[in-house]
Design a protein around this motif. Sequence first.
Motif, short mmCIF file in Angstrom:
data_model
loop_
_atom_site.label_atom_id
_atom_site.label_comp_id
_atom_site.label_asym_id
_atom_site.label_seq_id
_atom_site.Cartn_x
_atom_site.Cartn_y
_atom_site.Cartn_z
N PRO D 151 0.82 -1.22 0.00
CA PRO D 151 0.00 0.00 0.00
C PRO D 151 0.85 1.26 0.00
CG PRO D 151 0.11 -0.94 2.19
CD PRO D 151 0.91 -1.85 1.31
N GLU D 152 0.30 2.28 -0.57
CA GLU D 152 0.95 3.59 -0.47
C GLU D 152 0.75 4.15 0.91
OE1 GLU D 152 -0.20 6.50 -3.43
OE2 GLU D 152 -0.20 4.92 -4.96
N LEU D 153 -0.43 3.87 1.40
CA LEU D 153 -0.75 4.37 2.74
C LEU D 153 -1.16 3.17 3.58
CD1 LEU D 153 -1.45 6.60 4.79
CD2 LEU D 153 -3.70 6.76 3.70
N LEU D 154 -0.49 3.04 4.70
CA LEU D 154 -0.84 1.92 5.57
C LEU D 154 -1.30 2.48 6.89
CD1 LEU D 154 -0.94 -1.10 6.14
CD2 LEU D 154 1.47 -0.99 6.78
N ILE D 155 -2.52 2.14 7.22
CA ILE D 155 -3.07 2.64 8.48
C ILE D 155 -3.15 1.49 9.46
CG2 ILE D 155 -5.08 3.68 9.58
CD1 ILE D 155 -5.65 5.07 6.92
N LEU D 156 -2.50 1.70 10.60
CA LEU D 156 -2.46 0.63 11.60
C LEU D 156 -3.09 1.15 12.87
CD1 LEU D 156 1.29 -0.16 10.95
CD2 LEU D 156 -0.63 -1.56 10.20
N ASP D 157 -4.16 0.49 13.25
CA ASP D 157 -4.86 0.91 14.46
C ASP D 157 -4.51 -0.06 15.57
OD1 ASP D 157 -6.48 2.00 16.32
OD2 ASP D 157 -8.37 1.70 15.23
N GLU D 158 -3.54 0.35 16.40
CA GLU D 158 -3.09 -0.47 17.52
C GLU D 158 -2.84 -1.91 17.11
OE1 GLU D 158 -4.62 0.19 21.30
OE2 GLU D 158 -5.78 1.96 20.74
N PRO D 159 -1.96 -2.15 16.21
CA PRO D 159 -1.79 -3.51 15.70
C PRO D 159 -1.18 -4.46 16.73
CG PRO D 159 -0.09 -2.07 14.82
CD PRO D 159 -1.02 -1.19 15.59
N THR D 160 -0.54 -3.95 17.74
CA THR D 160 0.12 -4.86 18.70
C THR D 160 -0.68 -5.03 19.96
OG1 THR D 160 1.35 -3.00 19.62
CG2 THR D 160 2.40 -4.25 17.86
N LEU D 161 -1.87 -4.49 19.98
CA LEU D 161 -2.68 -4.58 21.18
C LEU D 161 -2.89 -6.03 21.56
CD1 LEU D 161 -4.39 -2.76 23.14
CD2 LEU D 161 -6.34 -3.40 21.72
N GLY D 162 -2.63 -6.33 22.80
CA GLY D 162 -2.92 -7.67 23.29
C GLY D 162 -1.94 -8.73 22.87
N LEU D 163 -0.86 -8.33 22.22
CA LEU D 163 0.09 -9.35 21.78
C LEU D 163 1.17 -9.54 22.85
CD1 LEU D 163 0.62 -8.62 18.01
CD2 LEU D 163 -1.11 -9.98 19.18
N ASP D 164 1.71 -10.75 22.89
CA ASP D 164 2.80 -10.97 23.84
C ASP D 164 4.09 -10.38 23.29
OD1 ASP D 164 3.90 -12.72 22.00
OD2 ASP D 164 2.90 -14.46 22.89
N VAL D 165 5.12 -10.40 24.10
CA VAL D 165 6.36 -9.71 23.75
C VAL D 165 6.95 -10.24 22.46
CG1 VAL D 165 8.68 -9.19 24.57
CG2 VAL D 165 6.80 -9.36 26.20
N VAL D 166 6.93 -11.56 22.32
CA VAL D 166 7.55 -12.17 21.14
C VAL D 166 6.81 -11.73 19.88
CG1 VAL D 166 8.17 -14.33 20.05
CG2 VAL D 166 8.26 -14.12 22.55
#
Lengths: 662, 136, 591, 301
Positions: D151-166
Amino acid sequence: MPVRTRRLGYAAAAFLTLACAMPALADPLAAMLAAERARPVAPRFPRDAFVSEPLITSVTLAPDGSGVAFLRITGGQYSLWLQPSAAGAPARRLLQRTDAREIAWSRDSRWLVMIAPDKVQMLSPAGDPGSGIAATLGGATELRLLGLNPWHPGVLLVDRAGARWRLWHAGPGGARRLLAHSAREIVDAAIGRDGRAAFVKLVDGERHLIVARSPKGGFHGITACVAMERCDLLGVTPDNASVYVSGDLLGERRALLRLDADGKRTLIHADPASEVDIDGIVLDRMRGVPQIASYRGTRPARYGLLPGTAAILARLSLAPDAMVETSSATWLVRERDARLQGNRWYLLDPASGAMRLLLDDRVKRLPPDALARVTAFTWPASDGMTIHGLLSVPSGLDPAHVPLVTIVHGGPWSHDDTDYSALTQLLVNRGYAVFRPQFRGSTGYGRAYMFAAQGDYGDGRVQRDIEEGTRYLLARGVGDRTRTAIMGASFGGYSTLQALSNGSRLYRAGIAIVPPPDFGWTSRWAAIHGNLGRTQGMALDRSLRLLALNPDDRAIAERLHRQSPLARVAAMRTPLLLIASGRDERVPIRSVIDYAAHLKLLGAPAGIIIARNQPHAPSDPMAMRAYLFLAESMFQRHLGGIAPAAPSNDLRAWMVKSLVER
Amino acid sequence: MSRTAPLAITIATGDSRPIVRQIIDAIRRQISTGDLSVGDKLPSVRGLAQQLAINPNTVSKSYAQLTAEGWLESRAGLGLFVAARRDQLSAAERERRLGEAVDRFVGEVIAIRYPADEAVAAVADAFDALTLVRSA
Amino acid sequence: MFELYKAECRRFRWWALGAGALHAGILLFFDRMVDPLQQPAMIYELVAAIYAGAGVLLGLFQAGSYARINQWMALLHRPLSPRRVLIAVAGGSATMLAAAVLVPILLLLIGHGLIGSRFVDARHWLLGLSGMLIALTGLMGGIYAALSPRRYGWLVLIPALLPTASMAVGWAAIVVQTGVLVALALLVTSAFKPDLAEPPRTITGLAGTALTAAMGAYLLLVVAGDLVFQTLWITTGTHPLNGVPPRGGVTEATRADGAALIEAGLAGRQDNRARLWREQVRLSEIFEVPPTMKWLPVRGELTNVAPMEFDDERRGTRWTFSHDDMRFHGVRLSDGAALGTLDVPGGFDAPPLPIEGGHLIAGGSLLGFDADDGMIHRSIRLPAGETIVARPSTAGTALAVMSDRALRLYDVRVLDESAGSDAPLATVPLPGPVGSLMRLDLIELLDGYLVSFTYARDGVDGPADAWQQIVHVTGAGTSRPVARRTLTPDFPFVTRFAPYWISPALKVARDLAEHAGSGPVPMAQRTPVKIPLSIWIAAGLLAALSAAVVALLARRWRLGLRASAAWMLATLALGPPMLFAFWLIRPNRTA
Amino acid sequence: MSGLAIETRGLTRRHGRKHALDNLDLALPRGGIHAIVGANGAGKSTLFRILLGFLSPSGGEVFVLGRPSAALTPDDRRRIGFVNEEHTLPGWATVAAVLAMQRRLYADRWDARAFDTVIASFDLSPAQRIGQLSRGERAGFNLALALGQAPELLILDEPTLGLDVVARRRLLDALIEGASAEDRTVIYCSHQIEEVERLADTLVVLERGSLRNFSAPDDFRERITQWVANVPFKGPPPDAMPGLLQHRKIDGVHHYMMLDAEPGFADFLRGHGATSVQTMPVPLDRAVDAFLTRNHAGPAA
């Protein structure tokens, strides 16, 4: 076996019916009045106790005398029973439930023929194969029952295929055999011992034709019964050449005669007093020959026609009016009397004359001694003709000071007989004298008597006979002149309306039940609409024409209308109770209502009661109880007397539900 | 073409120093201690960004400042290299920074009630050790 | 797009297989017990309701799973136009639903047709098609309900109930159902866009949504308004039908016993004749003749008014009527063997409706099955163009036969005598359209009849005029009116004409829609409603007022000039329901 | 076509009376990673929904890649990737099916390498159904799909929410890998300041629907300083201290967190009786925290 049971029909005293006749005694009036005056006053019985429902019916003796079959009625259900003749043997129930309303034995006593309105079944009490439906009546060919086959187990049936009528025999298992066919309607047949139809009665226009089987085959006419002559085929003579006939082909009155194949008529027995028609003919079923001829009236008579029979009958002199069925062994005797409520059957041992009570259909009956006698008497009409009538008076009272109620029978081609009558017994018990005129036009007194009415049912001789009869009794010291009433059902109701509105002012009150307000209109209507008109294959309009009441004759219609209660409705000034039936198949309710509305409109002193769901002649005991109450109340109100007891709760509930009162 | 020298540095988020600052300090320190020698090739921007899991732009900024300060030099088409040491600061600036360092040092020493002469001796020893390492 | 469709199909394939198997099992079970093709209409309506319900549930489930914002964004934020996404997604579920509904039906019909002793009419195939259409309509309704803004979505769905009110028969019913399905699909398309909360973006979508919502609001106002009104009345104890109905009113006339009714009808006459009649009425049995049946069979209709079959018990034969060849087809009950066909000389004018006593009504003929000869005989044939509209009933010795034009009285024996004359005793022309006839009472006179016609359909709480007409029928069969009285409406003027003043245009549209394709329905003949001028004025004023409110709202919502004008014009034409729709839709764009 | 990836002018969105976005003027240039931070309810998700046309603004204008967001065409959408915090994928479909559909949809620009690079660090089997994946696997797959569409524009809305450290670390790696593509603009929204600190070129701070900061993260950090002063008495009244974010008194010592403290702030404190004044820089997370919580913890203004 009496002839009447062989007819297998349902006779009802009703408007425009033709029924059989009976004789009466000369002038026994004075003696009777004196006798009744001397008797003690009868106690008052509860009104409802007078109503008598049949609980056992169609009691019939096996030709071998081994037993008696009968139908028991419990709560409207019919069950079939067999009572062996042997003393002490218990009755056995053959069927818990049956549609049959009449039963008969086959000559060999092996089969019971059970007749229901829509089918004929045969049952072998011994369990022979073949029990079951012998014929289904009605249907596309209008199959109907003619009678029992006198020789072979089974029945005679007639049906119609296109323009042909066919005579059938149907036996156990429904096996059917064609006996004869004709382009004319077959209404009667006599079967030879060979099982073939020997004599057949056909309808031919306004007459009946009797044809006989020729030795070469085919049938040839031997005689015709014209102008409403009766000629019922009873059976073939032992030589197979002639036929026994009950009819008025010879002389005035109906008699037993023999008709030969060449048309020759030979009288066998007629009323020696030349007064009444023959009433009953008992055949020896094993031999097929007449055994007993009987005549009714207050002086009933019975004559043995076979050697030895008279002797046996003599032993029965205590029950002169009893009905008898014979067999090769024991005889069955049904007691018959105006004072006997319900029925009792006895077995008679012809050898010893010993009688043993076999069946009694009532646990409790009103004491016969406390009930009214019925006396036949005659009086000279103003034109000189002798008219018959029946009278009952309360015992122990001065007959001149009791109210007098005239009860006119229906028909008008019918008559009152001397059997138990709840209405008569109630009224007499309540202190009324009851007069039942056998006005001219009534049956049972010969053809001349019947035709003497000459179709004049307006202001003519018929009505005059009735009123003159009342006047005759008043003159003879029967009844209080100021307390007279008239009532009747059907034609009797018509007569009542006539009496109250023709200006004679003879009666002080009246009860008209299902009355035709215009005799002509009703006859016409019946001729056009009624499904009731056919007598022996003869349409009602033909019969009426022969009785000088041609429904198509405008002059007759106009005369009858002019002289009808309907035309004189404004003259109705006497208290009247009018009772009509909502489901009246003979007198259209519309005609009664039309009349009643006129009465109401003109302010006549008339009470109107309509029994919404009752037929012309109600068989509902509740209706009977209600009418007794209404009659007692009406007469008490207008003739004085003892106040009637209030109707019981169940009757009051029935009346509220079933009667419309205005 | 020289190989890229491994750059054993870590950064800490949540530090009061920005990541740019941390990278600069670490590289400076490695150059000062000799862990990086003059002429060593530094990791590419992308490489270091991936290594440190940071935005490459941040690496670029650090490299840019180090280059401007003369610690690194860019060779067209080849990448960044540790530059020959030059004084990049003015005398006054150097004097001011020394003053600050001395102030902090003296404050800490006073706070632990350490004798001044022993502290001075310890500083001298530290400098000696630094010289030894470099010459080794 | 095809992948999306396939994915959606795959998503529901097990469900479809399970539902289809269950469906087939139930059909098979009922096929064993009864003839599924010869059930009364109510059964088919019930089954259709189940299909529709299944569709709605599927639609709600499917669209509901997408309607949450993240799912919605995931679904629609892709290089496909929303319409194509819709076609793929709804197409997938529709394919599965249609298969689950249609395949078992087709198997049943094919099975029926192959067994030979039974037959399948063209209408039965259409019935299967109709089942599918209704299921799909339910699906679209469910999707629309899940995706459309709650404010007005439910309102738009009200007119989608048209198939339940439509009088269309046969092919016309299919057309109506298809029309509703297509319309609903278009409405779904208009709602199928990224911003679900907003009204449709296209003018056509917005207009369609607004008009449908206005119709929904209209139906709601008329039905719910009436309900509320009546409830209020009842709770305040002032309902006109509480207790004793008002004298001289329609309700009194409809509830009165026949005698009281005829007497009241004669009350205006004081002459001797009328007084006599009144006496007769008080004494007579009143025969209440049923004026009309609700429905009569129409050839090719999808369902049955009643099972089109009767049993010849004597011969153990079941006769079932085929619309295709207009004959009865016989099957032996014991073993299902075919026994040929049964007809009546001259053929059936219309599919015959079996009624009590082995009789059949077919168009202008009353026929009877004669168990004796196993044939059908014609007892009565009315003049051409007339239709028997009610079960014949006996009135004393007469048989009363209602046609759409006249009440005829026959000798009751006409039923028994197959070869007899069918000349009526009397023919009484109806004094008004048969559809408006509410009750018919008669008494027998000595010669002739007194008949009371009560015209009160739609006259109790509806707008129709109500009156009672007494007709005297002579013995010769001629009739003449003898008394007439106007029955006063029991409900207030305002409520009786509510469907009109709320919106005359929508009233007309509703009637047109419900009657479209209805076929020949004699019972539908009604007395034309006379709308008072005041109702027209009230409707006009209300529309103008509503338009003014729309103008105010449009200004407040800063709607563009052209859009405001369009909304105002629409409101002017359709009245308050359009205002209601406008207020709920809240367009905020200059469209 | 403007050179901005995102532009809003006076963007307002009301939910009833509440303003989710209040007159927001935002211009994000093409290229780089733009981090948007803000408290919950600051309007980040609303902004994204409006950007993608799934919500209509109550007022103002929005342009995405130069196009009004309400009029985004399928072709525009092709150039915009979007990953939400739930990583919404059809749970009933298999990995292979979803991938096949994505490849077909973006056939003209599919970047297999980017996809493969990212997906390589996740152990996914094509036959697995999405519903069976762990949250981290799903997130990785989702991000891989988004990057694969180049994409030319990538919109990420809290993509790491709730993910563990790894999982988070892998995702960040993937993002760094993908973000470095030329001319790609990434808009990134997170509560993880650590990530912001690592990734962002631009820090956009939203508060109650309004733009509070738009600068490089370091610039933002420099605007905020911490002061420790020993003031024997009450100290200066808060309303006399413009830029005060936080004030705490610990053991009688006043701690002030100041935004854009004026140069003479130390003298100001001394003027109010401070016996000693010290100042120090603060880490980014504390700076953001202080910035966003000022209206919660601070005395009523």
